[in-house]
Design an enzyme around this catalytic site. Sequence first.
Site, PDB file in Angstrom:
ATOM      1  N   HIS A  70       0.807  -1.233   0.000  1.00  0.00           N
ATOM      2  CA  HIS A  70       0.000   0.000   0.000  1.00  0.00           C
ATOM      3  C   HIS A  70       0.836   1.276   0.000  1.00  0.00           C
ATOM      4  CE1 HIS A  70       0.036   1.083   4.411  1.00  0.00           C
ATOM      5  NE2 HIS A  70       0.151  -0.217   4.600  1.00  0.00           N
ATOM      6  N   ASP A 185       5.785   2.288   6.882  1.00  0.00           N
ATOM      7  CA  ASP A 185       4.511   1.612   6.675  1.00  0.00           C
ATOM      8  C   ASP A 185       3.747   2.379   5.602  1.00  0.00           C
ATOM      9  OD1 ASP A 185       2.040   0.402   6.792  1.00  0.00           O
ATOM     10  OD2 ASP A 185       1.572   1.057   8.824  1.00  0.00           O
ATOM     11  N   GLU A 215      -5.301   1.627   2.273  1.00  0.00           N
ATOM     12  CA  GLU A 215      -5.194   0.448   3.140  1.00  0.00           C
ATOM     13  C   GLU A 215      -5.453   0.825   4.589  1.00  0.00           C
ATOM     14  OE1 GLU A 215      -3.109  -2.472   5.838  1.00  0.00           O
ATOM     15  OE2 GLU A 215      -2.869  -0.318   5.659  1.00  0.00           O
ATOM     16  N   GLU A 216      -4.898   1.960   5.005  1.00  0.00           N
ATOM     17  CA  GLU A 216      -4.969   2.367   6.416  1.00  0.00           C
ATOM     18  C   GLU A 216      -6.386   2.714   6.860  1.00  0.00           C
ATOM     19  OE1 GLU A 216      -2.591   2.016   8.437  1.00  0.00           O
ATOM     20  OE2 GLU A 216      -0.698   2.145   7.339  1.00  0.00           O
ATOM     21  N   ASP A 238       3.957  -5.948   3.567  1.00  0.00           N
ATOM     22  CA  ASP A 238       3.662  -4.854   4.491  1.00  0.00           C
ATOM     23  C   ASP A 238       4.592  -4.951   5.697  1.00  0.00           C
ATOM     24  OD1 ASP A 238       2.391  -2.646   5.695  1.00  0.00           O
ATOM     25  OD2 ASP A 238       0.385  -3.376   5.215  1.00  0.00           O
ATOM     26  N   HIS A 330       3.544   3.579  12.860  1.00  0.00           N
ATOM     27  CA  HIS A 330       2.565   4.678  12.960  1.00  0.00           C
ATOM     28  C   HIS A 330       3.075   5.826  13.833  1.00  0.00           C
ATOM     29  CE1 HIS A 330      -1.301   2.547  11.351  1.00  0.00           C
ATOM     30  NE2 HIS A 330      -0.229   2.311  10.612  1.00  0.00           N
TER      31      HIS A 330
END
Length: 369
Positions: A70, A185, A215-216, A238, A330
């Site tokens: 992603h 990420d 995706e998130e 990922d 994140h």
Amino acid sequence: MYEIKKESLYSLLKRLTEAIGPSGYEDSVRDIVVDELKSYADSLWIDSLGNVIAVKKGSKGAARLMIAAHMDEIGLIISYIDERGFLRFQPIGGVSERTLLGQRVAIKTLNGDIIRGVIGTKPPHIMKPEEMKQVPDSKDLYIDVGVSSRAEVEKLGITIGSIAVFERDLTTLGTSDVIIGKALDDRVGVAAMIEAFKAIDGNDVDVYAVATVQEEVGLKGARVAAYSITPHIALALDVTVASDVAGVSEQDWITQLGKGPAIKVADGRAASGLIAHPAVRNKLIEIAKQYGIPYQLEVLHGGTTDASIIALNKEGVPAATISIPTRYIHSPAEVANLNDIVMSSKLTMLFATKITSEWALTLIRKNFK
Ligand code: CO
Ligand code: ZN
């Protein structure tokens, strides 16, 4: 023949991670991906949601392998501008207030300008002792862009709906193999996929490399891309949690940095994300062993990847995930090891090159009568 190398992977990663691309606004990342893949693909297109789909044809009548990574990152969306010029925001994806305080952010205006801001934080000098340890509520946080009125903010081109991400360069820590930056990420997955795609040669299956969007915020891009491709087999690339850090006991590490790609067994709370297809997972292990690629097995008890939605496409798709161990996911300071990324890319390339359509098709359906 294209060779996957650490140096070129790092320079690609630098461009990818420094690009601004929260969910739904992946444009800058997409430009890089298209540019990188177009001369290596037999065909390439962008679908209506913004997924990039690049195809490398295999033998005639081959099975379709979908590889997904992603492009989007977590971010913020401006929801209110007050009369003194401070911006309020809502999160895009899994943003924790703990990571926001005192961070520099890059805000993208509707006409594409980048404006720098900071998420304000109260100085300890004027905090009550009990406040020092507290994490403020996101509704009490704001972005300061250095101007003093709503009119000035609007003059900068910032409006309700402008998006923001952490402002961070990609760089290295104490060793040049360990990188730190924002949006690892999943730009590390995107980079590994791009380099693998370039290096795939003599493949039997048709390879569909998909740089997915959103995706998130619910695996949205992968869902529609899988529907349009109808893959027979799928792989997601990922990040996964590497909590092999101070104060965490070994049984809670999930994965370790620098110990190679993680081949996923299951993810999501109580395995509600993906349960990797055993035959695909075992094929990855077999190939890793055969070609001397270090690997670790991963059971992640929270979070999932594009693979879990692709697996549910139409009548079902045997799917697995290659995960890149990453610390502090994140946050504005995600950490990964370049060797893990190189090895993940090689494993992806080898998987796509070595599997046969005949094998892939045996996983789809077994006829008994
Ligand atoms: Co994520
Ligand atoms: Zn991710």
